[in-house]
Design a protein around this motif. Structure first.
Motif, short mmCIF file in Angstrom:
data_model
loop_
_atom_site.label_atom_id
_atom_site.label_comp_id
_atom_site.label_asym_id
_atom_site.label_seq_id
_atom_site.Cartn_x
_atom_site.Cartn_y
_atom_site.Cartn_z
N SER A 119 0.83 -1.21 0.00
CA SER A 119 0.00 0.00 0.00
C SER A 119 0.86 1.26 0.00
N TYR A 120 1.92 1.25 0.79
CA TYR A 120 2.82 2.40 0.78
C TYR A 120 3.54 2.53 -0.55
N GLN A 121 3.89 1.40 -1.15
CA GLN A 121 4.47 1.43 -2.48
C GLN A 121 3.46 1.95 -3.51
N VAL A 122 2.21 1.53 -3.37
CA VAL A 122 1.15 2.00 -4.27
C VAL A 122 0.94 3.50 -4.12
N ASN A 123 1.07 4.02 -2.91
CA ASN A 123 0.99 5.48 -2.72
C ASN A 123 1.98 6.19 -3.64
N LEU A 124 3.21 5.68 -3.68
CA LEU A 124 4.23 6.30 -4.51
C LEU A 124 3.96 6.05 -6.00
N ILE A 125 3.53 4.86 -6.33
CA ILE A 125 3.21 4.54 -7.72
C ILE A 125 2.11 5.47 -8.24
N GLY A 126 1.08 5.68 -7.42
CA GLY A 126 0.00 6.57 -7.81
C GLY A 126 0.47 8.01 -7.92
N ALA A 127 1.32 8.44 -6.99
CA ALA A 127 1.83 9.81 -7.01
C ALA A 127 2.66 10.05 -8.26
N ILE A 128 3.47 9.08 -8.64
CA ILE A 128 4.30 9.21 -9.85
C ILE A 128 3.42 9.21 -11.09
N ALA A 129 2.40 8.36 -11.09
CA ALA A 129 1.48 8.31 -12.23
C ALA A 129 0.79 9.66 -12.44
N LEU A 130 0.39 10.30 -11.36
CA LEU A 130 -0.30 11.58 -11.46
C LEU A 130 0.65 12.73 -11.76
N SER A 131 1.87 12.65 -11.29
CA SER A 131 2.81 13.76 -11.50
C SER A 131 3.54 13.67 -12.84
N THR A 132 3.67 12.47 -13.38
CA THR A 132 4.45 12.30 -14.61
C THR A 132 3.69 11.61 -15.74
N GLY A 133 2.62 10.87 -15.40
CA GLY A 133 1.93 10.07 -16.40
C GLY A 133 2.63 8.76 -16.70
N ILE A 134 3.65 8.42 -15.91
CA ILE A 134 4.43 7.19 -16.15
C ILE A 134 3.86 6.04 -15.32
N PRO A 135 3.52 4.92 -15.95
CA PRO A 135 3.06 3.74 -15.19
C PRO A 135 4.26 2.91 -14.73
N ILE A 136 4.35 2.67 -13.44
CA ILE A 136 5.46 1.87 -12.90
C ILE A 136 4.89 0.76 -12.03
N ASP A 137 5.78 -0.14 -11.61
CA ASP A 137 5.36 -1.30 -10.83
C ASP A 137 6.39 -1.58 -9.75
#
Length: 339
Positions: A119-137
């Motif tokens: 969940s904490y990793q997903v917080n960062l994944i979501g934040a990066i997706a919203l700030s950059t548009g980049i999908p990561i895992d």
């Protein structure tokens, strides 16, 4: 109380199998022991996980916020991410005199612990997706677990690599990171489908991307439906009170979300009646507007959850957090809801 529902769900799960229904009393006794004694005893114990994230080459991000931290590794050409969580993933083998019960508790808390640090990793994944548009895992190439007395030293060592200098990327990502609470299963799932949408779109799987985007919308609708105790209704009927509740007033975006649902029903989730080869060509401009609208809805939903939080994002006592929310976490991690 979430714990009572959780205990009933666990017992009902094992009650359905002929060879385990005689274990129910042992499960009840052991779960009570876990909640009243074992978890409080572990409130001062921590677990630290470090791993690299995929698709982060060149993403020079450096953050340290609550239980999550990251830095860009030039050596590995990837983002290295560390998360601090309660120490729940091991040490359950002797929790019951019944070996089967102990083994099942061990498996259950493996998945619950996994849910927390993910969940904490997903917080960062979501934040990066919203700030950059980049999908990561979070499933990168390296994985490191640290337990017990070594956690503090490892955390200090990790933080030495974090560049404290401010940047536009750091500031923008941090603002979204503070907003997202993936410990709430609905938020967790909404971020998953949004990132899945970005990933599929990146590889030109347009129809599948729009299906994932509509899944994100539906997760948000189901979240508010449950929160507001509304009956099941059509998408059009639900839209009215959900948009009002989260103060989503952008009429253009609402129009495009309606179009998303229509395209999902007519093209992407079911076989099309016509023009199946030409979907992207026909709707290319509209798809771009839908992407913007989907993002707007997610951000407004995250703001709403932040202001009306039901699942604590940074618990002072993890044992108390578990007791309150374990029923919904169980539904997210266990096997009783899968076909």
């Amino acid at each position: 109380m979430g714990y009572d529902k959780f205990k009933n769900k666990v017992c009902n799960y094992y009650r359905t199998y002929q060879n385990t229904k005689n274990k129910i009393e042992q499960f009840k006794y052991t779960l009570d022991k876990v909640v009243s004694h074992e978890l409080p005893k572990r409130d001062n114990e921590q677990f630290f996980q470090v791993r690299d994230f995929t698709n982060t080459s060149g993403l020079k991000l450096n953050l340290n916020y609550n239980n999550i931290m990251c830095y860009y590794s030039n050596e590995e050409n990837a983002l290295k991410v560390g998360v601090i969580c309660p120490n729940w993933s091991r040490g359950w083998r002797g929790i019951s005199k019944d070996k089967f019960v102990s083994d099942q508790i061990d498996i259950l808390f493996h998945f619950i612990s996994q849910y927390v640090y993910r969940s904490y990793q997903v917080n960062l994944i979501g934040a990066i997706a919203l700030s950059t548009g980049i999908p990561i895992d979070f499933r990168g190439n390296t994985l490191k677990y640290i337990y017990g007395d070594n956690v503090a030293q490892e955390v200090r060592g990790f933080k030495k690599y974090i560049d404290g200098e401010s940047s536009i990327l750091n500031s923008k990502t941090l603002s979204y990171l503070k907003l997202i609470n993936a410990l709430d299963p609905y938020v967790n799932k909404a971020v998953f489908y949004y990132v899945r949408f970005l990933e599929l779109d990146e590889f030109n799987f347009t129809e599948e991307a729009l299906t994932a985007a509509d899944n994100m919308v539906d997760v948000i609708f189901q979240s508010l439906k449950k929160r507001l105790k509304k009956p099941t209704q059509s998408r059009e009927q639900m839209s009215k009170y959900i948009y009002d509740e989260i103060k989503f007033y952008d009429s253009v975006a609402k129009h495009h979300l309606d179009r998303l649902y229509l395209l999902r029903c007519r093209f992407t989730a079911h076989p099309s009646k016509s023009k199946w080869w030409d979907f992207h060509e026909i709707y290319e401009d509209e798809i771009e507007a839908i992407k913007i609208s989907v993002r707007k809805l997610l951000v407004d939903y995250l703001k709403y959850e932040n202001e009306n939080r039901e699942v604590e994002a940074n618990p002072m006592l993890w044992s108390s957090w578990f007791k309150e929310h374990c029923d919904i976490i169980y539904d997210a991690v266990w096997f009783h809801e899968i076909p």
